[in-house]
Design an enzyme around this catalytic site. Structure first.
Site, PDB file in Angstrom:
ATOM      1  N   PRO A 112      46.384  45.036  47.144  1.00 44.07           N
ATOM      2  CA  PRO A 112      46.445  45.953  45.985  1.00 44.07           C
ATOM      3  C   PRO A 112      47.756  46.713  45.931  1.00 44.07           C
ATOM      4  CG  PRO A 112      44.296  46.058  47.014  1.00 44.07           C
ATOM      5  CD  PRO A 112      45.133  45.176  47.895  1.00 44.07           C
ATOM      6  N   CYS A 113      48.357  46.730  44.743  1.00 41.78           N
ATOM      7  CA  CYS A 113      49.727  47.230  44.623  1.00 41.78           C
ATOM      8  C   CYS A 113      49.833  48.705  44.275  1.00 41.78           C
ATOM      9  CB  CYS A 113      50.477  46.416  43.567  1.00 41.78           C
ATOM     10  SG  CYS A 113      49.756  46.559  41.912  1.00 41.78           S
TER      11      CYS A 113
END
Length: 434
Positions: A112-113
């Site tokens: 997840p960024c």
């Protein structure tokens, strides 16, 4: 056939690029339940295509058969290869037991960024909360998979902000990651790439980290070879105009298109003759927002400029803070070769993605967002409308993913070629000895 595992798989955009290049997925690991169902549906598509039974898949899209009936048409082991689990210290051992132990050529994925993105970091004002966000350390889980499966290569995809994100000791995360990958036997290199240079009609910059076993004689691939000139394309004309005109709050349930596919849709495999149209669903909007949409669209096509929130007529303003997210209302650049980046926030509202037509005062539909992300029309997203938008916004654009897969395949061929030459040299030496 090269084999891979997809970690933090999302809806499978990255995986789609590898499947198109004939890589075999051994497992997909993803925590979002709707994305997991999407992955299973996509695996069903590829399996039924392989056995020449795509009509059953399209029956599912037309709601002639249920999801359970679709699943009964494919091997259960294929469905079980989608592991719906959060990747953590607590779940790691269980996940590994569910993955068929065999030689893995590549591990792909992108944690997840949000913890690395510049916008995401700016939204978190509490420094302790920001520094201790567990998502910042998910690359360590990625490393654990490398230690178990020892793939020849890996691909780690993330947002540009990962290049500037810092640890609590002010050390750049990318530098820290490089050291830790090297400690488990991998050399890495990376590049900031824009999907719009590879045929995607969207400005979407991503950092592509590629790692290889340090003993292998490899180097980072040259992505400048294979770039595509997008200058002749237009977003609305080439990827949106064949879709039926609909109003805000309307759902298109006829599964049909307005016109024949464009040359772009054909050449990039986004629409085929067999496809049925799904997810052409527009959010409802109130009259105040529709008035704003009209002003935003008019300003864009008249001046090619954004209408900032602070410049709206006072009677249309509903937000107290007019200095934050001034570009919250933005039209998709229909007359340009690429749109602005589709992000996961699209699940919250569509104000940042207004459809580029004064006669349709609405935000883009799920299918239009998917097309901007280069997903083919036969890609079906499971779950609610918001869940579908979230899956699309978080995904790697499949057309760009295929370019990455091509480069990884070339590296694997080089490894095999080097090993073949080494084996022959060793054989010759043995013959000379005796």
């Amino acid at each position: 056939m090269f084999k891979y595992i997809d970690l933090f798989a999302g809806a499978g955009g990255l995986s789609e690029g590898f499947i198109r290049e004939n890589f075999m997925p051994i497992a997909h690991v993803e925590k979002d339940k709707y994305a997991c169902e999407t992955l299973k549906t996509r695996l069903a598509f590829h399996y039924l295509k392989k056995i020449s039974n795509l009509e059953s898949y399209y029956d599912y899209l037309r709601k002639k058969i249920t999801r359970a009936e679709l699943h009964n048409l494919i091997p259960q082991t294929l469905l079980q290869s989608v592991i719906c689990s959060e990747i953590s210290d607590n779940s790691f051992a269980d996940i590994v037991t569910k993955i068929d132990k065999q030689e893995i050529d590549v591990i792909v994925g992108g944690p997840p960024c949000q913890a690395y993105s510049i916008v995401g970091r700016a939204r978190v004002r509490d420094e302790d909360k920001k520094n201790n966000d567990p998502r910042r350390f998910l690359y360590k889980q990625y490393i654990k998979f490398l230690e178990v499966y020892k793939p020849k290569l890996f691909v780690f995809e993330n947002v540009p902000g990962i290049l500037s994100a810092k640890d609590t000791d002010s050390e750049l995360f990318i530098k820290k990651m490089k050291t830790e990958f090297e400690e488990v036997g991998y050399t890495i290199d990376f590049e900031l790439l824009d999907a719009s240079n590879f045929g995607v009609l969207q400005k979407r910059k991503r950092v592509i980290i590629i790692g290889w076993q340090s003993a292998l004689n490899l180097r980072y691939p040259d992505f400048s070879i294979g770039t595509i000139d997008n200058s002749t394309f237009e977003v609305k004309r080439d990827i949106l105009d064949d879709l039926p005109n609909i109003s805000q709050g309307e759902s298109w349930n006829k599964f049909t298109y307005r016109t024949t596919p464009t040359a772009y849709l054909n050449s990039f495999g986004i629409r085929t003759e067999e496809d049925v149209l799904t997810w052409h669903i527009a959010r409802p909007t109130n009259s105040n927002d529709r008035q704003i949409y009209k002003l935003v669209i008019e300003k864009w096509f008249r001046e090619h400029k954004r209408l900032h929130y602070k410049d709206l007529p006072e009677d249309l303003k509903t937000q107290k803070n007019q200095n934050v997210f001034n570009n919250r209302f933005s039209v998709v650049e229909g007359d340009l070769p690429f749109a602005h980046t589709v992000v996961a926030h699209i699940e919250q509202d569509g104000h940042y993605y207004i459809y580029p037509d004064i006669n349709q005062l609405r935000s883009i539909t799920v299918r239009e967002a998917a097309r901007i992300q280069s997903f083919p029309d036969n890609y079906f997203f499971e779950g609610t409308r918001s869940a579908a938008f979230r899956q699309i916004g978080n995904a790697v654009a499949p057309i760009f993913a295929r370019v990455v897969a091509i480069k990884i395949k070339e590296m694997l061929w080089q490894i095999n070629s080097n090993q073949y030459l080494l084996k022959n040299i060793e054989s010759d030496l043995l013959q000379d000895t005796y």
